[in-house]
Write a protein that holds these residues in place. Structure first.
Motif, PDB file in Angstrom:
ATOM      1  N   THR A 281       0.839  -1.203   0.000  1.00  0.00           N
ATOM      2  CA  THR A 281       0.000   0.000   0.000  1.00  0.00           C
ATOM      3  C   THR A 281       0.872   1.250   0.000  1.00  0.00           C
ATOM      4  O   THR A 281       2.007   1.251   0.470  1.00  0.00           O
ATOM      5  CB  THR A 281      -0.915   0.058   1.240  1.00  0.00           C
ATOM      6  N   ASN A 282       0.307   2.310  -0.536  1.00  0.00           N
ATOM      7  CA  ASN A 282       0.880   3.651  -0.459  1.00  0.00           C
ATOM      8  C   ASN A 282      -0.145   4.579   0.169  1.00  0.00           C
ATOM      9  O   ASN A 282      -1.358   4.332   0.099  1.00  0.00           O
ATOM     10  CB  ASN A 282       1.249   4.179  -1.849  1.00  0.00           C
ATOM     11  N   THR A 283       0.328   5.657   0.760  1.00  0.00           N
ATOM     12  CA  THR A 283      -0.551   6.680   1.312  1.00  0.00           C
ATOM     13  C   THR A 283      -0.132   8.025   0.732  1.00  0.00           C
ATOM     14  O   THR A 283       1.038   8.415   0.841  1.00  0.00           O
ATOM     15  CB  THR A 283      -0.478   6.726   2.841  1.00  0.00           C
ATOM     16  N   GLY A 284      -1.077   8.700   0.102  1.00  0.00           N
ATOM     17  CA  GLY A 284      -0.787   9.976  -0.533  1.00  0.00           C
ATOM     18  C   GLY A 284      -1.838  10.279  -1.569  1.00  0.00           C
ATOM     19  O   GLY A 284      -3.037  10.034  -1.360  1.00  0.00           O
ATOM     20  N   ILE A 285      -1.422  10.791  -2.721  1.00  0.00           N
ATOM     21  CA  ILE A 285      -2.352  11.113  -3.808  1.00  0.00           C
ATOM     22  C   ILE A 285      -1.861  10.448  -5.089  1.00  0.00           C
ATOM     23  O   ILE A 285      -0.661  10.444  -5.388  1.00  0.00           O
ATOM     24  CB  ILE A 285      -2.507  12.639  -3.987  1.00  0.00           C
ATOM     25  N   GLN A 298      -0.198   7.047 -15.066  1.00  0.00           N
ATOM     26  CA  GLN A 298      -0.392   7.187 -13.630  1.00  0.00           C
ATOM     27  C   GLN A 298       0.822   7.871 -13.009  1.00  0.00           C
ATOM     28  O   GLN A 298       1.963   7.597 -13.388  1.00  0.00           O
ATOM     29  CB  GLN A 298      -0.609   5.820 -12.969  1.00  0.00           C
ATOM     30  N   ALA A 299       0.552   8.744 -12.048  1.00  0.00           N
ATOM     31  CA  ALA A 299       1.621   9.410 -11.300  1.00  0.00           C
ATOM     32  C   ALA A 299       1.086   9.743  -9.921  1.00  0.00           C
ATOM     33  O   ALA A 299      -0.092  10.080  -9.758  1.00  0.00           O
ATOM     34  CB  ALA A 299       2.100  10.671 -12.018  1.00  0.00           C
ATOM     35  N   GLY A 300       1.959   9.645  -8.925  1.00  0.00           N
ATOM     36  CA  GLY A 300       1.516   9.915  -7.569  1.00  0.00           C
ATOM     37  C   GLY A 300       2.631  10.430  -6.688  1.00  0.00           C
ATOM     38  O   GLY A 300       3.818  10.254  -6.972  1.00  0.00           O
ATOM     39  N   LEU A 301       2.229  11.094  -5.605  1.00  0.00           N
ATOM     40  CA  LEU A 301       3.134  11.543  -4.561  1.00  0.00           C
ATOM     41  C   LEU A 301       2.674  10.903  -3.261  1.00  0.00           C
ATOM     42  O   LEU A 301       1.537  11.150  -2.822  1.00  0.00           O
ATOM     43  CB  LEU A 301       3.133  13.064  -4.448  1.00  0.00           C
ATOM     44  N   VAL A 302       3.520  10.070  -2.661  1.00  0.00           N
ATOM     45  CA  VAL A 302       3.135   9.287  -1.497  1.00  0.00           C
ATOM     46  C   VAL A 302       4.209   9.415  -0.418  1.00  0.00           C
ATOM     47  O   VAL A 302       5.295   9.965  -0.654  1.00  0.00           O
ATOM     48  CB  VAL A 302       2.927   7.802  -1.861  1.00  0.00           C
ATOM     49  N   SER A 303       3.913   8.885   0.759  1.00  0.00           N
ATOM     50  CA  SER A 303       4.844   8.996   1.892  1.00  0.00           C
ATOM     51  C   SER A 303       5.740   7.771   2.031  1.00  0.00           C
ATOM     52  O   SER A 303       6.314   7.536   3.092  1.00  0.00           O
ATOM     53  CB  SER A 303       4.052   9.196   3.190  1.00  0.00           C
TER      54      SER A 303
END
Length: 543
Positions: A281-285, A298-303
């Motif tokens: 899992t990832n947490t972010g957007i 797809q692209a994302g910024l996660v913690s």
């Protein structure tokens, strides 16, 4: 007496009226036993009016079928084939209808309130159910007990195989509830929104746990059963951007992989080792953009991976400043840092071929709780309506992993000089590396894998899956043993109905360079075997 006669006449008239009404109903379109598969208007009369009758009768209605009755008034479930490729599979007997990709609700093929659920059907004629239907909110889930017979005997000794951690036992793998609103990604005229909360309880929590979210159960107590929330997110779908842009924010399933944590999303009961030691899992957007019929970006910024945002920048005292962590404080989780996810997906016009190339959880790659730098791909090919193949390969690594061959490093770990020393994380801590020599304090630890599922649709309710994989834990950081592994297994996925399925299987595991099975690092028991044979089965009861 007159009153009694009048009462008797009234009762007789009422009885005759009831008989007449019953006779009229028997001549209508839905006599007793009317088939909703032949006439959808028979559905409510078949189910009944009270909650429990509707709940039980819905299971009875779907028994032996491969789908729910089709509502002729329902809007199209997907965009036309000129805009999205046709669905490559059906469920049953497969666990999906679209080739899997994470981080998003499937674009162009999702309608609100579209999940086939006995619970929602039972609630539908209540005030609560009607409100939920109007709001497009659904509550549903499943219970998944399972068991295994294994050549291993030590508690926890099936590892590194998963998801049957304990050999020769029956267990509750997972009980899951989804509370969700699906955004409408078929329509193109308005912005829509959705959300999902997915609490889970059972043995499988140990594979979904993120450091900092109820993780004391696994990391401080090593509980056999526990709870987690692998998905808790909101979504916004914007159809006006190209062929649709979906923004997801919160905790969500990571974007790579054939397999997923939730039981119904997999071909077989057990998971491949490829998936077991993967990003979960990832947490972010996360942003997912349908560029056209064939391409999704797809692209994302996660913690990070299995890392919570509140650990970003968090520190703990360092009682033993050292060459690895020289300050008087050290990061609570070095892997909890801003990280990037990237993905590109191509699907052929026919829908028979699909490629996903992904980079997940990308940052400095420093040794963290599960700070895996994931680079790989999945490929799906449908030969015909009976056969398809799923292939996955990836490399993941972490940098500056403490070298377990170095005595100084071992003293640093034992003295509390790392964030994952036993003083802070007594169970299931991230592993160290068995580097090429004892000289360095740390090194880069890598993991390489190749996985194949060959799948045969034997009937509308039966799928046979053959799994073959090879993985190499180059420095032993993922499994605790520096070795390559070969694993092969075959499973049968049989559906009694769209709501109840069983998945018996048998798998053979071989560690090629060292003993890796029948041990338990949490108990200080070294592995004693270089192979394992595990027969297992589960039953998934959806509601």
């Amino acid at each position: 007496m007159k009153r009694l006669l009048l009462a008797g006449v009234s009762l007789t008239a009422f009885g005759l009226s009831s008989v007449a009404q019953a006779a009229d109903q028997s001549k209508g379109p839905c006599p007793y036993g009317g088939d909703p598969y032949k006439d959808y208007s028979c559905l409510d009369p078949y189910l009944g009016t009270d909650f429990f009758s509707r709940f039980i009768n819905y299971y009875r209605l779907e028994w032996g079928r491969d789908a729910a009755p089709a509502d002729p008034k329902a809007p199209p479930a997907r965009r036309p084939e000129s805009e999205v490729p046709p669905a490559p599979a059906s469920t049953p007997p497969y666990p999906f209808t679209e080739w899997p990709y994470g981080g998003t609700t499937s674009l162009g093929v999702t309608r609100p309130s579209s999940v086939d659920s006995p619970l929602m059907t039972a609630l539908s004629n209540t005030a609560v159910g009607q409100w939920m239907n109007d709001a497009h909110i659904q509550v549903y889930g499943w219970v998944d007990p399972g068991g295994n017979l294994s050549t291993n005997t030590v508690r926890g000794g099936n590892a590194p195989a998963a998801y049957s951690y304990n050999p020769n036992t029956v267990q509750l793998d997972q009980a899951v509830i989804y509370i969700e609103r699906l955004p409408d990604t078929v329509q193109k005229d308005h912005v829509d929104w959705g959300f999902r909360l997915a609490p889970i309880y059972g043995e499988n929590y140990r594979y979904t746990t993120a450091f900092g979210l109820w993780s004391y159960q696994l990391l401080n107590q090593n509980k056999n059963n526990g709870y987690d929330m692998p998905m808790a997110y909101g979504e916004v779908f914007i159809p006006q951007v190209m062929d649709g842009l979906l923004l997801r924010f919160g905790r969500f399933i990571s974007i790579p992989d054939i397999e997923a944590q939730l039981a119904p999303n997999n071909y077989m009961y057990s998971h491949s080792m490829t998936y077991t030691f993967d990003n979960y899992t990832n947490t972010g957007i996360q942003a997912s953009l349908a560029v056209n019929k064939n391409w999704i970006l797809q692209a994302g910024l996660v913690s990070g991976t299995e890392a919570m945002p509140w650990h970003v920048g968090a520190t703990i005292p360092n009682p033993m400043p050292n060459a690895l962590y020289p300050g008087t404080t050290m990061p609570k989780d070095p892997g909890a840092v801003p990280s990037v996810t990237l993905g590109v997906r191509w699907t052929s016009d026919s829908g028979n071929d699909d490629v996903n190339i992904v980079a997940d959880g990308i940052n400095g790659g420093q040794w963290g709780y599960n700070n895996l730098q994931w680079y790989g791909f999945t490929y799906y090919h449908k030969f015909n309506d009976q056969w398809h193949i799923s292939i996955e390969s990836y490399n993941e690594h972490q940098n500056n992993v403490p070298n377990l061959l170095n005595p100084t490093t071992q003293a640093i770990i034992a003295g509390g000089g790392t964030p994952f020393s036993p003083q802070y994380m007594p169970f299931n801590a991230p592993g160290g590396a068995i580097c090429k020599s004892a000289t360095p304090l740390s090194c880069t630890a890598s993991w390489q894998t190749a996985l194949m599922y060959l799948n045969y649709k034997a009937s509308p309710l039966d799928n046979i899956s053959y799994r073959l994989e090879w993985v190499d834990d180059y420095e032993g950081q993922r499994t605790g043993t520096k070795t390559a592994y070969l694993e092969t297994g075959i499973g049968w996925q049989h559906w009694f109905s769209p709501q109840i399925e069983i998945r018996p299987e048998v798998s053979y595991y071989k560690s090629l360079n060292a003993f890796a099975f029948n041990g338990n690092s949490n108990l200080g028991i070294a592995p004693t075997r270089n192979y394992a044979i595990i027969g297992s089965a589960d039953i998934i009861i959806h509601f």
